[in-house]
Design an enzyme around this catalytic site. Structure first.
Site, short mmCIF file in Angstrom:
data_model
loop_
_atom_site.label_atom_id
_atom_site.label_comp_id
_atom_site.label_asym_id
_atom_site.label_seq_id
_atom_site.Cartn_x
_atom_site.Cartn_y
_atom_site.Cartn_z
CB THR A 1 -0.93 0.00 1.23
OG1 THR A 1 -1.78 -1.16 1.18
CG2 THR A 1 -1.79 1.25 1.30
CE1 TYR B 1 2.12 -8.60 2.31
CE2 TYR B 1 3.67 -6.76 2.21
CZ TYR B 1 2.43 -7.30 1.90
OH TYR B 1 1.52 -6.57 1.18
CE LYS C 1 0.37 -6.88 5.29
NZ LYS C 1 -0.26 -7.41 4.06
CB THR D 1 -1.54 -10.78 2.02
OG1 THR D 1 -1.16 -9.93 3.11
CG2 THR D 1 -2.51 -10.00 1.14
N GLY E 1 -4.52 -10.72 6.22
CA GLY E 1 -4.14 -9.71 5.23
C GLY E 1 -5.16 -9.34 4.18
CG ASP F 1 -8.27 -4.79 4.04
OD1 ASP F 1 -7.29 -5.53 4.18
OD2 ASP F 1 -8.17 -3.56 3.94
CB SER G 1 -5.00 -0.67 2.13
OG SER G 1 -6.01 -1.36 1.39
#
Length: 302
Positions: free
Chosen positions: A50, A140, A170, A172, A195, A197, A214
């Site tokens: 982001t 990540y 993390k 995602t 990760g 949303d 984000s």
């Protein structure tokens, strides 16, 4: 590391404010930090996807992080993303993160020359984590961006043998079975930071207690409501709020995704983030008018 607090709640993946000429707008970070503090968000994830990390110089990434630490004044956690295709650059960023007062570091997998095995990935990260040996290190994991889709649970198990500061990942990715395996490893030894949303509710149902995202920047109350509802076993309320989040994400996708569309929303909410750096195209006045209309249609500003 011995007295380290595990991350909980919302960690906002921050945008990097830019001036009209494309230079970083460091002065706006102070306003941004005060805004984050007012929302009750638990922390920020600086210079990640982001934050357009790959479009920034090493010097810029250092100054952005230092400014966040200075402006936060300890009001919330600061996780520095130090990932890079260049291991030595990542080591430099990690060392700086520790020196300037960050609370943790994270690194995405290299995505040009890619690690072929878990061992390769561990060996790539080992000196990076060691460069900030007093800070927790998070892998990540974002296969959609990096093209690296190695087993995260195996990375955590193997990585802990070589990286004493490895705290977790993390995560995602939408592979919820893999997420569940990671959460259960060694009776919950590792932190798994959700990760995506738009499916936070699923991560919480699997046992995650923290997320990095984000859209937490501009609709934090929606996600705080999801967390509270799940804690109270009110799944129906959590579903309603998650659909609210999905409405916003659908609009963001319409305008080029979380970085481009999200940055435009930040501008509309009063944080001067400017445009993205090339190759992401700038937002036009016509697009701002359309975006505002789309957001009004879902009562975003109310």
């Amino acid at each position: 590391m011995k007295n380290r607090e595990r991350l909980k709640g919302l960690i906002a993946a921050t945008f990097t404010p830019m001036l009209a000429n494309g230079e970083v707008n460091y002065d706006e970070i102070g306003n941004y930090a005060r805004y984050i503090e007012k929302t009750g968000i638990n922390g920020v994830f600086v210079c990640g996807t982001t934050g357009e990390s790959t479009s920034l110089t090493t010097s810029e990434r250092k100054q952005i992080l230092s400014t966040w630490v200075k402006e936060a004044k300890g009001a919330f956690k600061i996780i520095a993303h130090v990932g890079s295709n260049c291991q030595r650059e990542a080591m430099e960023l990690a060392s700086h993160a520790q020196t300037c007062g960050a609370d943790g570091i994270a690194a995405i997998a290299p995505s040009f020359f890619k690690p072929a095995t878990v061992t390769d990935l561990v060996q790539f990260f080992k000196p990076i984590a060691a460069s900030a040996g007093n800070l927790p290190f998070y892998y990540y994991n974002m296969p959609a961006m990096t093209g690296v889709n190695l087993a995260v649970d195996q990375f955590l198990l193997e990585g802990k043998k070589h990286i004493p500061t490895l705290a977790g990942t993390k995560f995602t990715h939408n592979n919820l079975m893999e997420m569940g395996v990671c959460l259960a490893l060694n009776d919950g030894e590792f932190e798994v930071l959700h990760g995506y949303d738009e499916i936070l509710i699923t991560g919480l149902a699997m046992g995650a207690v923290a997320g990095v995202g984000s859209t937490y920047n501009y609709i934090p109350s929606v996600y705080q409501g999801i967390i509270e509802a799940m804690q109270n076993n009110d799944v129906e309320k959590a579903r309603i709020l998650q659909m609210r989040s999905i409405q916003v994400v659908e609009i963001i996708i319409k305008y080029g995704g979380g970085v481009r569309g999200g940055k435009a929303i930040m501008n509309l909410t009063g944080i001067k983030c400017g445009d993205c750096r090339p190759p992401i195209s700038p937002f036009s006045e016509e697009e701002y008018a359309m975006l505002t209309n789309d957001l009004n249609n879902i009562h975003f500003f109310k």
